[in-house]
Design an enzyme around this catalytic site. Structure first.
Site, short mmCIF file in Angstrom:
data_model
loop_
_atom_site.label_atom_id
_atom_site.label_comp_id
_atom_site.label_asym_id
_atom_site.label_seq_id
_atom_site.Cartn_x
_atom_site.Cartn_y
_atom_site.Cartn_z
N ARG A 299 1.09 -1.13 0.23
CA ARG A 299 0.04 0.16 -0.07
C ARG A 299 0.83 1.48 -0.02
O ARG A 299 1.94 1.45 0.10
CB ARG A 299 -0.82 0.16 1.30
CG ARG A 299 -0.27 0.12 2.76
CD ARG A 299 -1.08 0.30 3.92
NE ARG A 299 -0.63 0.04 5.27
CZ ARG A 299 -0.92 0.45 5.91
NH1 ARG A 299 -2.35 0.27 6.48
NH2 ARG A 299 -0.58 0.82 7.09
N ASN B 268 -5.37 7.87 4.07
CA ASN B 268 -4.69 7.74 5.10
C ASN B 268 -3.39 7.64 5.55
O ASN B 268 -2.65 7.10 5.12
CB ASN B 268 -5.65 5.80 4.88
CG ASN B 268 -5.36 4.64 6.45
OD1 ASN B 268 -6.08 5.56 7.56
ND2 ASN B 268 -4.60 4.17 6.74
N GLU B 269 -3.52 7.89 7.15
CA GLU B 269 -2.10 7.49 7.36
C GLU B 269 -1.23 7.90 6.74
O GLU B 269 -0.30 7.36 5.99
CB GLU B 269 -2.08 6.38 7.58
CG GLU B 269 -2.32 6.02 9.14
CD GLU B 269 -1.91 4.44 9.61
OE1 GLU B 269 -2.41 3.85 10.80
OE2 GLU B 269 -1.30 3.57 8.61
N GLU C 281 -8.22 5.08 15.02
CA GLU C 281 -7.61 4.26 15.38
C GLU C 281 -7.14 3.53 16.57
O GLU C 281 -6.43 4.35 16.81
CB GLU C 281 -6.68 3.34 14.16
CG GLU C 281 -7.36 3.64 12.55
CD GLU C 281 -6.69 2.75 11.81
OE1 GLU C 281 -5.67 2.72 11.77
OE2 GLU C 281 -6.41 3.09 10.50
N TRP D 61 1.99 -6.53 12.87
CA TRP D 61 3.14 -5.60 12.30
C TRP D 61 4.71 -5.23 12.99
O TRP D 61 5.28 -4.97 12.64
CB TRP D 61 3.02 -3.69 12.17
CG TRP D 61 1.90 -3.15 12.68
CD1 TRP D 61 0.46 -3.39 13.11
CD2 TRP D 61 2.08 -2.31 13.78
NE1 TRP D 61 0.15 -2.12 13.35
CE2 TRP D 61 0.86 -1.82 14.40
CE3 TRP D 61 4.18 -2.19 14.28
CZ2 TRP D 61 1.50 -0.88 15.52
CZ3 TRP D 61 3.59 -1.59 15.62
CH2 TRP D 61 2.74 -0.54 15.53
N GLU E 4 -3.57 -8.21 7.27
CA GLU E 4 -3.61 -7.79 8.80
C GLU E 4 -4.47 -8.82 8.57
O GLU E 4 -5.18 -8.21 9.99
CB GLU E 4 -4.72 -5.83 8.56
CG GLU E 4 -3.69 -5.03 8.07
CD GLU E 4 -4.17 -3.68 7.29
OE1 GLU E 4 -3.52 -2.90 8.60
OE2 GLU E 4 -4.80 -3.73 7.33
N LYS E 5 -4.79 -9.98 8.69
CA LYS E 5 -5.61 -11.14 9.25
C LYS E 5 -5.49 -11.15 10.77
O LYS E 5 -6.44 -11.46 11.12
CB LYS E 5 -5.56 -12.64 8.08
CG LYS E 5 -4.59 -12.86 8.41
CD LYS E 5 -4.23 -13.91 7.45
CE LYS E 5 -2.97 -14.93 7.35
NZ LYS E 5 -2.09 -14.29 6.89
#
Length: 693
Positions: free
Chosen positions: A122, A160-161, A320, A328, A368-369
């Site tokens: 990403r 985002n971020e 968040e 991570w 990200e599971k």
């Protein structure tokens, strides 16, 4: 610096009263449509009233160039809105789809060695690409046109971020943008040469076209520090400019919908100048993930306080955080029992009027599971979901009691933080690589808490000079303007704490000459001639210094060679005679004008500061609480202007039971037992008690 944008907060859906916003990122495009109805029912059960949607949905929103599909998103938003759940709608631009990068590989960012960041994760786009900007603004316009009248969309979540993965880009686009940034800032190439000290190592430039990004210069070599500092400023500004372009595209069509973008404010989260970014959002929002281990709670409270400072005490939005483990880190620790509720209430106590998580439902596939969520893999029959429901009920109760009409009560002490001082200390040629700015404000916040004081963390641009006492913790950069503010603050009666590594350089990273701390030597009443770094990388090197007050210094000490007649020594170093530091001043207090300035000339850490502070607080006339539980419990207060609504949050900072006196009406007790007859409470480890006075 221009004025902040007028504060604008997301308003409740029609017919609803204002609530504490509660929810998280929702990714329905990862799930079959039959799951959506179950999600909505579970959200209602948990008290969720807002979700952020479409953050990483560009490939589904625009599956082919110029072909847009909003049908699926319309259905999701309609289901949510009819259930009373508002939508914080993303611009969808955080990561470009594969068709775009195949057609336009020139939008991909380049690292300092010249390697291109390929798609596959990403944020693989460069902030200075006119091609990518054109595509992003087209999507923003399409989103705004389509949803401008949607009653369920209450705010815009822009990208985002920013900079999470693409903070630095060394491409030719970035080179041209950096040259233009320097020309706007300095006007002439001679001014750039002066700022960067290019007389050193024959780096003088004749034209702005000779400015290049700080690309790879060989292992072990040293980049020009002035150039590197400006590069970090530029990189933050380049992303900010991109954000503002997206923001303006959305607001041109939907001026009534407030917008934000999620910062990443934490003690060590110093990639972008979030205080500068705070001027350009309608409301500040933040993503914060806990630090595992003994600093977990204190670092969280510190970061939340810094958000409050960036927001200038307007409400801010926790966009968040996590219900438990992230995915991570090398080791992804779970949260301990009670921490899900306690951590959320800590952000709330520090001024957030919104508590949201990443994410609503835990993914079954993708990178990200293994990141925790509000509905975990185990489903709603789980402790995490039960805690989520408990928190939702707590937030509703606090809203009913009037919490939304309050703000964080101003502390008597401000701890100052500065992004640019952090960047300056990151250079690879400094007195020691063991010292960075960001660690010292956190140490002071914790040490003050150990002494019964909950400090406000205030950015260097903020109103820190309106506090009774101020800490300047390793602010390596003191500009002329900041130096003036410091001098006037103390002269007018302010109480100042200054540490080692403060006031070494000006805003160009040029050393203030004549001895340290350059521009405010007269304020602190000491003169430092050189430094005494400490370490264990060479046998026999000095590893620490003892102080006469029982504290121990590590990593760094100042060699103070003179003390003003208006100052006196509070603690000295104890060392072997051969060091030349035995008996040398370590901590001093100086009278300056109508105020006082304490100087701490060594890195004492949280423990050494906590031990040194009682004497310094007494010297400067700063009162602390006298309770026996001082330091065990962090006390945070929110109140309205009339004090009609006044809330006290009591957080146990230890792994032992803390017994506290209770004044007022207990409203929320998580791992806390109230004895109403004795007006006391036993707060368990990871527990919190909220009372209304």
């Amino acid at each position: 610096m221009t004025e902040h944008r007028p504060f604008k907060w997301p308003q409740p859906l029609a017919g609803n009263k204002p609530r504490i916003w509660y929810g998280g990122d929702y990714n329905p495009d990862q799930w079959p449509e039959e799951v959506w109805d179950e999600d909505v029912e579970l959200m209602k059960q948990a008290g969720v009233n807002l979700v952020s949607v479409a953050i990483f949905s560009w490939a589904k929103l625009e599956p082919e160039e110029g072909v847009y599909d909003f049908d699926w998103l319309d259905r999701v938003i309609d289901k949510l809105g009819k259930a009373g759940i508002a939508v914080d709608l993303a611009s969808g631009t955080a990561s470009p789809p594969m068709w775009m990068t195949q057609a336009h590989p020139e939008i991909l960012w380049v690292d300092y060695r010249g390697d291109v960041c390929q798609p596959g994760a990403r944020q693989h786009w460069r902030a200075t690409s006119p091609v990518f900007l054109d595509y992003a603004l087209k999507l923003c316009h399409k989103m705004a046109e389509h949803y401008k009248d949607n009653p369920y969309v209450v705010s815009w979540h822009v990208s985002n971020e920013y900079g999470c993965h693409n903070r630095f880009d060394y491409s030719e686009d970035a080179e041209r943008a950096f040259q233009q940034w320097c020309e706007r800032k300095y006007g002439t190439i001679d001014a750039v040469n002066d700022a960067w000290g290019t007389a050193f190592w024959a780096q003088r430039m004749n034209d702005f076209s000779e400015i290049i990004p700080p690309r790879f210069i060989g292992d072990g070599n040293f980049m020009n520090p002035g150039k590197l500092l400006d590069w970090k400023r530029f990189s933050s500004d380049a992303l900010l400019d991109f954000y503002k372009a997206e923001r303006d595209a959305l607001l041109e069509i939907t001026p009534g919908k407030p917008q934000t973008t999620n910062f990443m404010v934490s003690a060590g989260g110093t990639g972008l100048d979030y205080d500068k970014w705070g001027y350009d959002v309608d409301f500040v929002s933040n993503d914060h993930y806990f630090t595992p281990g003994e600093a977990h709670f204190d670092e969280l409270a510190y970061s939340a306080s810094l958000c409050d400072g960036i927001a200038r005490k307007n409400p801010w939005f926790l966009m968040e955080h996590s219900t438990s483990a992230v995915n991570w880190r090398p080791i992804n620790y779970r949260v301990e029992p009670g921490e899900l509720v306690r951590d959320s209430l800590a952000h709330l106590a520090m001024g957030s009027d919104a508590i949201c998580y990443f994410q609503w439902r835990q993914s079954k596939a993708g990178a990200e599971k293994w990141h925790s969520s509000m509905v975990p893999h185990a489903g709603p029959d789980s402790q995490i979901f039960r805690d989520v429901c408990e928190l939702g009920a707590d937030l509703n109760k606090l809203a009913d009691e009037g919490l939304l009409e309050t703000k964080l009560v101003k502390s008597k002490v401000a701890v100052v933080f500065d992004y640019e001082s952090q960047w300056a200390t990151e250079h690879t040629a400094t007195p020691t690589q063991e010292v960075r700015h960001w660690t010292e404000p956190l140490a002071w916040f914790r040490a003050l808490a150990d002494n019964g004081l909950t400090a406000d963390v205030v950015p260097v641009r903020g109103p820190w000079d309106q506090y009774e006492a101020v800490v300047l913790p390793s602010l390596a950069i003191l500009s002329e303007e900041t130096s003036r503010r410091v001098r006037e603050y103390v002269a007018n009666g302010g109480k100042l704490f200054v540490t080692y590594y403060t006031g070494l350089v000006d805003e160009k990273d040029h050393v203030w000459l004549g001895g340290y701390p350059g521009s405010i030597r007269d304020v602190v009443g000491v003169r430092v001639e050189e430094f005494a770094p400490m370490g264990n990388d060479f046998p026999g090197a000095m590893g620490h210094l003892d102080l006469t007050n029982g504290a121990v210094a590590h990593d760094f000490a100042d060699v103070i060679t003179s003390v003003a007649d208006t100052a006196h020594v509070v603690a000295s170093f104890k060392a072997d005679k051969w060091t030349g530091l035995n008996g040398a001043p370590a901590i001093t207090v100086n009278d300056f004008g109508d105020g006082k300035a304490a100087y701490v000339g060594a890195r004492l850490g949280r423990e050494g500061l906590a031990k040194s502070l009682p004497a310094l607080l007494e010297e400067l006339g700063i009162e602390t609480s006298a309770e026996d539980d001082r330091g065990e419990v962090l006390r945070v207060e929110r109140a309205d202007a009339t004090d009609e609504n006044h809330f006290v949050f009591l957080f146990n900072r230890t792994h032992d039971v803390a017994v506290v006196d209770v004044e007022g009406e207990p409203l929320v007790a998580s791992l806390a037992q109230v004895n109403e007859s004795e007006h006391t409470a036993a707060i368990q480890p990871n527990g919190v008690l909220v009372v209304k006075l």
